[in-house]
Design a protein around this motif. Structure first.
Motif, PDB file in Angstrom:
ATOM      1  N   MET A 179       0.855  -1.178   0.000  1.00  0.00           N
ATOM      2  CA  MET A 179       0.000   0.000   0.000  1.00  0.00           C
ATOM      3  C   MET A 179       0.897   1.236   0.000  1.00  0.00           C
ATOM      4  SD  MET A 179      -2.833   1.346   2.741  1.00  0.00           S
ATOM      5  CE  MET A 179      -3.970   0.041   2.373  1.00  0.00           C
ATOM      6  N   THR A 180       0.520   2.204  -0.798  1.00  0.00           N
ATOM      7  CA  THR A 180       1.293   3.452  -0.855  1.00  0.00           C
ATOM      8  C   THR A 180       0.980   4.314   0.370  1.00  0.00           C
ATOM      9  OG1 THR A 180      -0.383   4.750  -2.017  1.00  0.00           O
ATOM     10  CG2 THR A 180       1.125   3.425  -3.391  1.00  0.00           C
ATOM     11  N   PRO A 181       1.886   5.204   0.729  1.00  0.00           N
ATOM     12  CA  PRO A 181       1.601   6.122   1.842  1.00  0.00           C
ATOM     13  C   PRO A 181       0.362   6.979   1.582  1.00  0.00           C
ATOM     14  CG  PRO A 181       3.934   6.203   1.273  1.00  0.00           C
ATOM     15  CD  PRO A 181       3.258   5.361   0.223  1.00  0.00           C
ATOM     16  N   GLU A 182       0.119   7.315   0.311  1.00  0.00           N
ATOM     17  CA  GLU A 182      -1.044   8.127  -0.026  1.00  0.00           C
ATOM     18  C   GLU A 182      -2.344   7.365   0.243  1.00  0.00           C
ATOM     19  OE1 GLU A 182       2.527   9.323  -2.287  1.00  0.00           O
ATOM     20  OE2 GLU A 182       1.518   7.406  -2.018  1.00  0.00           O
ATOM     21  N   LEU A 183      -2.367   6.085  -0.102  1.00  0.00           N
ATOM     22  CA  LEU A 183      -3.562   5.275   0.180  1.00  0.00           C
ATOM     23  C   LEU A 183      -3.727   5.050   1.680  1.00  0.00           C
ATOM     24  CD1 LEU A 183      -3.461   2.679  -2.740  1.00  0.00           C
ATOM     25  CD2 LEU A 183      -5.085   4.562  -2.422  1.00  0.00           C
ATOM     26  N   ALA A 189      -2.849   7.207   3.918  1.00  0.00           N
ATOM     27  CA  ALA A 189      -3.383   8.493   4.389  1.00  0.00           C
ATOM     28  C   ALA A 189      -4.877   8.583   4.104  1.00  0.00           C
ATOM     29  CB  ALA A 189      -2.634   9.658   3.739  1.00  0.00           C
ATOM     30  N   LEU A 190      -5.288   8.071   2.951  1.00  0.00           N
ATOM     31  CA  LEU A 190      -6.715   8.077   2.611  1.00  0.00           C
ATOM     32  C   LEU A 190      -7.504   7.241   3.622  1.00  0.00           C
ATOM     33  CD1 LEU A 190      -8.924   8.934   0.638  1.00  0.00           C
ATOM     34  CD2 LEU A 190      -8.277   6.984  -0.795  1.00  0.00           C
ATOM     35  N   ALA A 191      -6.975   6.081   3.972  1.00  0.00           N
ATOM     36  CA  ALA A 191      -7.637   5.253   4.985  1.00  0.00           C
ATOM     37  C   ALA A 191      -7.663   5.978   6.335  1.00  0.00           C
ATOM     38  CB  ALA A 191      -6.922   3.908   5.116  1.00  0.00           C
ATOM     39  N   ALA A 192      -6.569   6.639   6.673  1.00  0.00           N
ATOM     40  CA  ALA A 192      -6.523   7.389   7.935  1.00  0.00           C
ATOM     41  C   ALA A 192      -7.539   8.522   7.936  1.00  0.00           C
ATOM     42  CB  ALA A 192      -5.116   7.936   8.175  1.00  0.00           C
ATOM     43  N   ALA A 193      -7.718   9.169   6.779  1.00  0.00           N
ATOM     44  CA  ALA A 193      -8.717  10.242   6.679  1.00  0.00           C
ATOM     45  C   ALA A 193     -10.110   9.698   6.971  1.00  0.00           C
ATOM     46  CB  ALA A 193      -8.667  10.891   5.302  1.00  0.00           C
ATOM     47  N   ALA A 194     -10.381   8.478   6.511  1.00  0.00           N
ATOM     48  CA  ALA A 194     -11.685   7.865   6.799  1.00  0.00           C
ATOM     49  C   ALA A 194     -11.847   7.646   8.307  1.00  0.00           C
ATOM     50  CB  ALA A 194     -11.834   6.553   6.041  1.00  0.00           C
ATOM     51  N   PHE A 195     -10.788   7.219   8.980  1.00  0.00           N
ATOM     52  CA  PHE A 195     -10.861   7.034  10.426  1.00  0.00           C
ATOM     53  C   PHE A 195     -11.074   8.364  11.148  1.00  0.00           C
ATOM     54  CE2 PHE A 195      -8.649   2.928   9.627  1.00  0.00           C
ATOM     55  CZ  PHE A 195      -9.589   2.104  10.239  1.00  0.00           C
ATOM     56  N   VAL A 196     -10.393   9.415  10.688  1.00  0.00           N
ATOM     57  CA  VAL A 196     -10.595  10.740  11.280  1.00  0.00           C
ATOM     58  C   VAL A 196     -12.041  11.179  11.090  1.00  0.00           C
ATOM     59  CG1 VAL A 196      -9.971  13.196  11.097  1.00  0.00           C
ATOM     60  CG2 VAL A 196      -8.183  11.443  11.064  1.00  0.00           C
ATOM     61  N   HIS A 197     -12.573  10.917   9.900  1.00  0.00           N
ATOM     62  CA  HIS A 197     -13.966  11.290   9.628  1.00  0.00           C
ATOM     63  C   HIS A 197     -14.923  10.528  10.549  1.00  0.00           C
ATOM     64  CE1 HIS A 197     -17.088  12.381   6.295  1.00  0.00           C
ATOM     65  NE2 HIS A 197     -17.468  12.741   7.487  1.00  0.00           N
ATOM     66  N   TRP A 211      -0.496  13.040   3.932  1.00  0.00           N
ATOM     67  CA  TRP A 211      -0.530  12.975   5.389  1.00  0.00           C
ATOM     68  C   TRP A 211      -0.743  14.347   6.015  1.00  0.00           C
ATOM     69  CZ3 TRP A 211      -1.736   9.076   8.257  1.00  0.00           C
ATOM     70  CH2 TRP A 211      -1.587   7.788   7.744  1.00  0.00           C
ATOM     71  N   LEU A 212      -0.263  15.387   5.349  1.00  0.00           N
ATOM     72  CA  LEU A 212      -0.528  16.747   5.818  1.00  0.00           C
ATOM     73  C   LEU A 212      -2.029  17.016   5.804  1.00  0.00           C
ATOM     74  CD1 LEU A 212       0.506  19.556   6.683  1.00  0.00           C
ATOM     75  CD2 LEU A 212       0.673  20.115   4.241  1.00  0.00           C
ATOM     76  N   TYR A 213      -2.703  16.614   4.725  1.00  0.00           N
ATOM     77  CA  TYR A 213      -4.149  16.773   4.642  1.00  0.00           C
ATOM     78  C   TYR A 213      -4.831  16.078   5.824  1.00  0.00           C
ATOM     79  CZ  TYR A 213      -8.969  16.223   3.156  1.00  0.00           C
ATOM     80  OH  TYR A 213     -10.349  16.234   3.117  1.00  0.00           O
ATOM     81  N   VAL A 214      -4.430  14.847   6.114  1.00  0.00           N
ATOM     82  CA  VAL A 214      -5.045  14.094   7.214  1.00  0.00           C
ATOM     83  C   VAL A 214      -4.831  14.824   8.541  1.00  0.00           C
ATOM     84  CG1 VAL A 214      -5.004  11.928   8.515  1.00  0.00           C
ATOM     85  CG2 VAL A 214      -4.839  11.879   6.016  1.00  0.00           C
ATOM     86  N   ALA A 215      -3.610  15.253   8.783  1.00  0.00           N
ATOM     87  CA  ALA A 215      -3.317  15.964  10.039  1.00  0.00           C
ATOM     88  C   ALA A 215      -4.129  17.252  10.142  1.00  0.00           C
ATOM     89  CB  ALA A 215      -1.820  16.264  10.119  1.00  0.00           C
ATOM     90  N   LEU A 216      -4.214  17.977   9.048  1.00  0.00           N
ATOM     91  CA  LEU A 216      -4.971  19.227   9.064  1.00  0.00           C
ATOM     92  C   LEU A 216      -6.457  18.977   9.292  1.00  0.00           C
ATOM     93  CD1 LEU A 216      -3.071  21.020   6.189  1.00  0.00           C
ATOM     94  CD2 LEU A 216      -3.114  21.726   8.601  1.00  0.00           C
ATOM     95  N   ARG A 217      -7.010  17.933   8.707  1.00  0.00           N
ATOM     96  CA  ARG A 217      -8.421  17.622   8.929  1.00  0.00           C
ATOM     97  C   ARG A 217      -8.653  17.217  10.384  1.00  0.00           C
ATOM     98  NH1 ARG A 217     -11.521  20.324   5.806  1.00  0.00           N
ATOM     99  NH2 ARG A 217     -13.087  19.316   7.067  1.00  0.00           N
ATOM    100  N   ALA A 218      -7.703  16.507  10.970  1.00  0.00           N
ATOM    101  CA  ALA A 218      -7.835  16.114  12.381  1.00  0.00           C
ATOM    102  C   ALA A 218      -7.821  17.337  13.295  1.00  0.00           C
ATOM    103  CB  ALA A 218      -6.718  15.144  12.755  1.00  0.00           C
TER     104      ALA A 218
END
Length: 130
Positions: A1-5, A7-15, A89-96
Motif C-alpha cells: 500500500m502506498t503512503p497516499e492510500l 493516508a486516505l484510509a486514515a482520513a476515513a478514520f478521522v472522519h 498525510w498533511l491533509y489528514v493531520a490538518l483535517r484532524a
C-alpha cells in the motif's frame, strides 16, 4: 500500500471519529429518544458546540471527495513520491486539527487550517495530472 492510500484510509478514520464525537454531543443535547426520533426542529435544540461539530462534519464531507480523487489520480498515474506522501498525510493531520478548531471557534486559525488542507489536495491533483 502506498503512503497516499494509507493516508486516505486514515482520513476515513478521522472522519468516523468526528462523526462519533458529533453524535455523542447530539445525544447529550436531545437524549437517546430524540436521537432515534424524527429530529424535527433539531437545530433549535442543539448547543452552539454541537452545531459547530455538525458543521465541521459537513465541511469534512464536502472536502473528502476532492482528496479521494487527488489520491487516486496520483496513485493511478504512478506519480507517488515523498512529496505526495507528505501532502496526503498533511491533509489528514490538518483535517484532524480542523474539527476541534471549528468546534472551539479558533478564528482565524480554522480558515487557515482549511486553506492549507485544500492546498495540499490541489497540489496532489496538479502533481498527478502533470
Amino acid at each position: 500500500m502506498t503512503p497516499e492510500l494509507a493516508a486516505l484510509a486514515a482520513a476515513a478514520f478521522v472522519h468516523f471519529a468526528s462523526i462519533f464525537v458529533s453524535q455523542r454531543f447530539l445525544t447529550r443535547d436531545i437524549g437517546r429518544e430524540g436521537n432515534a426520533g424524527t429530529r424535527e426542529n433539531l437545530e433549535a435544540q442543539l448547543s452552539p458546540l454541537t452545531l459547530r461539530l455538525r458543521r465541521a462534519n459537513a465541511n469534512f464531507t464536502e472536502n473528502i471527495g476532492p482528496f479521494i480523487i487527488a489520491v487516486l489520480v496520483v496513485v493511478l498515474a504512478q506519480k507517488t513520491s515523498a512529496t505526495t506522501a507528505v501532502l496526503a498525510w498533511l491533509y489528514v493531520a490538518l483535517r484532524a486539527i480542523y474539527v476541534p478548531a471549528y468546534a472551539l471557534g479558533w478564528q482565524p486559525w480554522r480558515s487557515l487550517i482549511w486553506a492549507l488542507g485544500a492546498g495540499a489536495t490541489m497540489a496532489l491533483l496538479i502533481i498527478g495530472l502533470f
